[in-house]
Design a protein around this motif. Structure first.
Motif, PDB file in Angstrom:
ATOM      1  N   VAL A 169      34.119  27.844  52.813  1.00 48.22           N
ATOM      2  CA  VAL A 169      33.449  29.000  53.302  1.00 48.22           C
ATOM      3  C   VAL A 169      34.226  29.982  54.175  1.00 48.22           C
ATOM      4  O   VAL A 169      35.270  29.232  54.676  1.00 48.22           O
ATOM      5  CB  VAL A 169      32.083  28.959  53.898  1.00 48.22           C
ATOM      6  N   ARG A 170      34.043  31.176  54.369  1.00 44.61           N
ATOM      7  CA  ARG A 170      34.672  31.990  55.420  1.00 44.61           C
ATOM      8  C   ARG A 170      33.958  31.813  56.830  1.00 44.61           C
ATOM      9  O   ARG A 170      33.021  31.249  56.837  1.00 44.61           O
ATOM     10  CB  ARG A 170      34.531  33.425  54.958  1.00 44.61           C
ATOM     11  N   GLU A 171      34.858  32.408  57.803  1.00 44.97           N
ATOM     12  CA  GLU A 171      34.391  32.277  59.170  1.00 44.97           C
ATOM     13  C   GLU A 171      33.288  32.832  59.373  1.00 44.97           C
ATOM     14  O   GLU A 171      32.877  33.884  58.574  1.00 44.97           O
ATOM     15  CB  GLU A 171      35.524  32.536  59.999  1.00 44.97           C
ATOM     16  N   PRO A 172      32.488  32.639  60.340  1.00 44.48           N
ATOM     17  CA  PRO A 172      31.425  33.467  60.851  1.00 44.48           C
ATOM     18  C   PRO A 172      31.730  34.970  61.359  1.00 44.48           C
ATOM     19  O   PRO A 172      32.968  35.272  61.565  1.00 44.48           O
ATOM     20  CB  PRO A 172      30.660  32.863  62.243  1.00 44.48           C
ATOM     21  N   GLY A 173      30.976  35.972  60.753  1.00 49.85           N
ATOM     22  CA  GLY A 173      31.325  37.391  60.851  1.00 49.85           C
ATOM     23  C   GLY A 173      31.928  37.890  59.819  1.00 49.85           C
ATOM     24  O   GLY A 173      31.888  39.134  59.366  1.00 49.85           O
ATOM     25  N   SER A 174      32.386  36.927  58.538  1.00 48.87           N
ATOM     26  CA  SER A 174      32.743  37.445  57.241  1.00 48.87           C
ATOM     27  C   SER A 174      31.580  37.846  56.491  1.00 48.87           C
ATOM     28  O   SER A 174      30.459  37.324  56.502  1.00 48.87           O
ATOM     29  CB  SER A 174      33.338  36.180  56.512  1.00 48.87           C
ATOM     30  N   GLY A 175      31.601  39.193  55.714  1.00 42.65           N
ATOM     31  CA  GLY A 175      30.608  39.570  54.965  1.00 42.65           C
ATOM     32  C   GLY A 175      30.129  38.455  53.582  1.00 42.65           C
ATOM     33  O   GLY A 175      29.215  38.325  53.373  1.00 42.65           O
ATOM     34  N   SER A 176      31.347  37.905  53.172  1.00 43.01           N
ATOM     35  CA  SER A 176      31.178  37.166  51.899  1.00 43.01           C
ATOM     36  C   SER A 176      30.481  35.759  52.560  1.00 43.01           C
ATOM     37  O   SER A 176      29.674  35.294  51.874  1.00 43.01           O
ATOM     38  CB  SER A 176      32.711  36.676  51.757  1.00 43.01           C
ATOM     39  N   GLY A 177      30.911  35.223  53.783  1.00 41.54           N
ATOM     40  CA  GLY A 177      30.157  34.100  54.322  1.00 41.54           C
ATOM     41  C   GLY A 177      28.664  34.344  54.366  1.00 41.54           C
ATOM     42  O   GLY A 177      27.916  33.528  54.023  1.00 41.54           O
ATOM     43  N   GLU A 178      28.451  35.396  55.200  1.00 40.99           N
ATOM     44  CA  GLU A 178      26.766  35.659  55.250  1.00 40.99           C
ATOM     45  C   GLU A 178      26.138  35.854  53.895  1.00 40.99           C
ATOM     46  O   GLU A 178      24.847  35.200  53.932  1.00 40.99           O
ATOM     47  CB  GLU A 178      26.619  37.097  55.997  1.00 40.99           C
ATOM     48  N   ILE A 179      26.787  36.396  52.879  1.00 42.63           N
ATOM     49  CA  ILE A 179      25.910  36.609  51.691  1.00 42.63           C
ATOM     50  C   ILE A 179      25.717  35.118  51.014  1.00 42.63           C
ATOM     51  O   ILE A 179      24.661  34.945  50.360  1.00 42.63           O
ATOM     52  CB  ILE A 179      26.934  37.427  50.773  1.00 42.63           C
ATOM     53  N   VAL A 180      26.823  34.583  51.061  1.00 40.95           N
ATOM     54  CA  VAL A 180      26.649  33.067  50.438  1.00 40.95           C
ATOM     55  C   VAL A 180      25.772  32.221  51.292  1.00 40.95           C
ATOM     56  O   VAL A 180      24.662  31.459  50.667  1.00 40.95           O
ATOM     57  CB  VAL A 180      27.928  32.218  50.419  1.00 40.95           C
ATOM     58  N   ASP A 181      25.893  32.301  52.622  1.00 42.71           N
ATOM     59  CA  ASP A 181      24.706  31.487  53.471  1.00 42.71           C
ATOM     60  C   ASP A 181      23.322  31.963  53.059  1.00 42.71           C
ATOM     61  O   ASP A 181      22.516  31.177  52.779  1.00 42.71           O
ATOM     62  CB  ASP A 181      25.092  31.774  54.858  1.00 42.71           C
ATOM     63  N   THR A 182      22.922  33.185  52.921  1.00 40.28           N
ATOM     64  CA  THR A 182      21.883  33.586  52.674  1.00 40.28           C
ATOM     65  C   THR A 182      21.133  33.303  51.364  1.00 40.28           C
ATOM     66  O   THR A 182      20.138  33.024  51.072  1.00 40.28           O
ATOM     67  CB  THR A 182      21.734  35.267  52.971  1.00 40.28           C
ATOM     68  N   ALA A 183      21.857  33.449  50.111  1.00 37.98           N
ATOM     69  CA  ALA A 183      21.734  33.104  48.911  1.00 37.98           C
ATOM     70  C   ALA A 183      21.431  31.685  48.736  1.00 37.98           C
ATOM     71  O   ALA A 183      20.521  31.165  48.121  1.00 37.98           O
ATOM     72  CB  ALA A 183      22.805  33.155  48.163  1.00 37.98           C
TER      73      ALA A 183
END
Length: 309
Positions: free
Chosen positions: A194-208
């Motif tokens: 996964v990407r680092e905290p603050g990354s848009g991609s990371g937040e979307i994956v975590d939420t999904a």
């Protein structure tokens, strides 16, 4: 109030560092420190707390920092509106984009803009969504496009285009060798890159994944999408990334898409703007280009996840 000294304080407050502020302003660190001390003396209040843990704003500093942002935003708007009235044919266009957008989506658009307006100097800043939003608010960017959620009420968010995210694995990975779509629950047994905290991609994956109640066996944080692909190609784990970002390696056979059953992950690329800010002629022209090309097709067949199997 001396606006030059206020600008020095604003640079320090925004970066929580005298050295980074000095670098951004192209002056020496002692000059920045002296200017902030002079401003504190003028106002009769300490604005910063300096300690071993770094720099923190005092209550007076927090109040002044909010007003400073408003003052310099008004200054920037005045300069931009006057420039627009002059109908500039030359100048600089500063575009900021989150990492995936800057690397895989914007380059063709930048090329098209340059061919139409070769006299305009282009500057592209790539960073994670939070950093890009902050740069736009600080008037260090003219336009911004991001891939993650933005919660700052000072920013207007306008949907630009949709992006599909796909699960990728090395060709020899056990999921890549399976026939047909796999359930998303398999990620509970995998190492997810996964990407680092603050990354848009990371937040979307975590939420999904959280919405599905899925916790991967292990998560490995990596600082860029390019690095994620390299780690996945090495067989360390799997990742959910943009279809655009994975297209080249998939076409070369270095990565494979693992089709998912009853799971589709898409997100929006959004354009950010500051309410009331007048765009320069160059920014308006690029915004028109974005509107004319709102959607790009994936560059490799079979990139989208299969929702039905």
């Amino acid at each position: 109030m001396n606006l030059h000294l206020l600008r020095l304080f604003d640079a320090v407050a925004g970066r929580a560092s005298f050295s980074r502020a000095a670098e951004a302003l192209h002056i020496s660190q002692p000059a920045v420190s002296k200017g902030v001390r002079e401003l504190e003396a003028q106002l009769g209040s300490p604005l910063l707390e300096r300690g071993p843990g770094g720099i923190r704003l005092t209550e007076a500093g927090r109040v002044l920092a909010g007003h400073a942002r408003t003052i310099f935003a008004a200054e920037g708007s005045a300069e931009e509106e006057l420039a627009a009235l002059r109908g500039l044919t030359r100048g600089v266009l500063r575009i900021g984009a989150s990492t995936t957008v800057a690397t895989y989506v914007l380059p063709p658009l930048l090329g098209a803009f340059h061919r139409s307006h070769p006299q305009v100097e282009l500057r592209l800043t790539s960073a994670n969504t939070r950093a890009i939003a902050d740069l736009l608010l600080r008037r260090e960017l003219d336009l911004a496009i991001v891939e993650g959620p933005v919660g700052d009420p000072s920013l207007q968010v306008t949907r630009w285009r949709e992006d599909a995210m796909v699960l990728i694995a090395a060709p020899a990975h056990r999921l890549a060798l399976r026939k047909g779509p796999v359930p998303i629950t398999v990620l509970a047994e995998e190492i997810l890159i996964v990407r680092e905290p603050g990354s848009g991609s990371g937040e979307i994956v975590d939420t999904a994944l959280a919405a599905k109640g899925i916790v991967p066996r292990q998560q490995l944080e990596v600082g860029s999408t390019e690095a994620i692909k390299q780690v996945v190609m090495a067989g360390v784990g799997v990742a959910l990334i943009s279809a655009d970002a994975a297209a080249d390696q998939i076409a070369l056979g270095k990565l494979r898409v693992v089709r998912l059953r009853d799971f589709v992950l898409r997100r929006d690329f959004n354009r950010l703007s500051v309410a009331g800010r007048q765009l320069s002629p160059a920014a308006m022209a690029f915004q028109g280009l974005l509107a004319a090309r709102p959607r790009a097709k994936a560059r490799a067949a079979g990139l989208r996840s299969d929702p039905k199997g």
